[in-house]
Design an enzyme around this catalytic site. Structure first.
Site, mmCIF file in Angstrom:
data_model
loop_
_atom_site.group_PDB
_atom_site.id
_atom_site.type_symbol
_atom_site.label_atom_id
_atom_site.label_comp_id
_atom_site.label_asym_id
_atom_site.label_seq_id
_atom_site.Cartn_x
_atom_site.Cartn_y
_atom_site.Cartn_z
ATOM 1 N N ASN A 156 -3.096 16.613 -6.054
ATOM 2 C CA ASN A 156 -3.704 17.150 -4.785
ATOM 3 C C ASN A 156 -2.913 17.141 -3.493
ATOM 4 O O ASN A 156 -3.346 16.881 -2.352
ATOM 5 C CB ASN A 156 -5.392 16.583 -4.688
ATOM 6 C CG ASN A 156 -5.047 14.824 -4.675
ATOM 7 O OD1 ASN A 156 -4.036 14.332 -4.612
ATOM 8 N ND2 ASN A 156 -6.227 14.636 -4.387
ATOM 9 N N LYS A 184 2.473 14.060 -1.973
ATOM 10 C CA LYS A 184 2.805 13.833 -3.562
ATOM 11 C C LYS A 184 3.771 14.578 -4.201
ATOM 12 O O LYS A 184 4.126 15.639 -3.756
ATOM 13 C CB LYS A 184 1.538 13.947 -4.141
ATOM 14 C CG LYS A 184 0.423 12.842 -3.557
ATOM 15 C CD LYS A 184 -1.000 12.833 -4.367
ATOM 16 C CE LYS A 184 -1.841 11.622 -3.834
ATOM 17 N NZ LYS A 184 -3.433 11.634 -4.511
ATOM 18 N N HIS A 234 -1.769 11.843 -0.119
ATOM 19 C CA HIS A 234 -2.715 10.882 -0.119
ATOM 20 C C HIS A 234 -3.269 10.332 1.448
ATOM 21 O O HIS A 234 -2.233 10.501 2.205
ATOM 22 C CB HIS A 234 -2.132 9.399 -0.547
ATOM 23 C CG HIS A 234 -2.510 8.270 -0.266
ATOM 24 N ND1 HIS A 234 -3.529 7.779 -1.179
ATOM 25 C CD2 HIS A 234 -2.518 7.210 0.407
ATOM 26 C CE1 HIS A 234 -4.025 6.636 -0.440
ATOM 27 N NE2 HIS A 234 -3.014 6.167 0.322
ATOM 28 N N GLU A 289 -1.442 -0.699 2.803
ATOM 29 C CA GLU A 289 -0.437 0.392 2.491
ATOM 30 C C GLU A 289 0.707 0.663 3.091
ATOM 31 O O GLU A 289 1.931 0.608 2.578
ATOM 32 C CB GLU A 289 -1.310 1.751 2.246
ATOM 33 C CG GLU A 289 -2.510 1.508 1.006
ATOM 34 C CD GLU A 289 -3.385 2.658 1.047
ATOM 35 O OE1 GLU A 289 -3.209 3.896 1.790
ATOM 36 O OE2 GLU A 289 -4.276 2.818 0.092
ATOM 37 N N TYR A 300 -1.848 1.931 -6.505
ATOM 38 C CA TYR A 300 -3.384 2.045 -6.998
ATOM 39 C C TYR A 300 -3.886 0.987 -7.884
ATOM 40 O O TYR A 300 -4.848 1.333 -8.306
ATOM 41 C CB TYR A 300 -2.989 3.405 -7.697
ATOM 42 C CG TYR A 300 -2.934 4.690 -7.039
ATOM 43 C CD1 TYR A 300 -4.004 5.127 -5.989
ATOM 44 C CD2 TYR A 300 -1.470 5.366 -7.290
ATOM 45 C CE1 TYR A 300 -3.627 6.293 -5.443
ATOM 46 C CE2 TYR A 300 -1.778 6.689 -6.465
ATOM 47 C CZ TYR A 300 -2.545 7.069 -5.498
ATOM 48 O OH TYR A 300 -2.146 8.300 -5.036
#
Ligand code: ATP
Ligand code: MG
Length: 137
Positions: A112, A9, A115, A126, A49
């Site tokens: 965080n 990320k 993913h 995905e 998302y």
């Protein structure tokens, strides 16, 4: 051999953690079958998302995911989906176990660092959202 989809990320790319995270991936027996660096558009992030669209953090999350470059990964290993989620650790770094990527690198529950797909169905979706089969080797 199972496939999963991973993202490094923006918070981790910004802090020059690509190499450290890839090192953990490879040393834990994953094969990097697909990899690209890109910056997501709002449209791509919202589509990706989509399952979270009713959640209170959706707007903030999709904005964060577009805020800088990311690294998109297709990972292969036996039980790759569970193995990658175990290596990442809990969503909230405060709950993540010692030695996990999120424990060591994440800044917050949102920023965080990585993913990972949460099911075989979502992994397939995905992977295909960002990669064509000819880009997976
Ligand atoms: P990911 O799907 O990114 O691997 P996850 O499966 O551990 O993470 P999800 O519940 O799917 O967690 O949430 C997706 C992402 O949304 C999280 O990784 C995090 O970046 C963000 N997020 C989750 N919960 C919150 C929250 N309470 N506040 C802010 N952001 C959140
Ligand atoms: Mg998730």
């Amino acid at each position: 051999m199972e496939r999963t989809f991973a993202i490094i990320k923006p918070d981790a790319v910004e802090r020059n953690l690509i190499g450290k995270i890839l090192e953990r991936i490879e040393s834990n027996g994953f094969k990097i079958a697909g990899m690209k660096k890109t910056q997501l558009s709002q449209k791509e992030a919202k589509g990706f998302y989509y399952v979270h669209k009713e959640r209170p953090f959706f707007d903030s999350l999709t904005e964060f995911m577009c805020s800088g470059p990311v690294v998109l990964l297709v990972l292969e290993k036996e039980n790759a989906i569970t193995a990658w989620r175990d290596l990442m650790g809990a969503t909230n770094p405060e709950d993540a176990k010692e030695g996990t990527i999120r424990k060591d690198f994440a800044l917050s529950i949102e920023k965080n660092s990585t993913h990972g797909s949460d099911s075989a169905e979502n992994a397939a979706y995905e992977v295909s959202y960002f990669f064509s089969e000819t880009e997976i080797l």
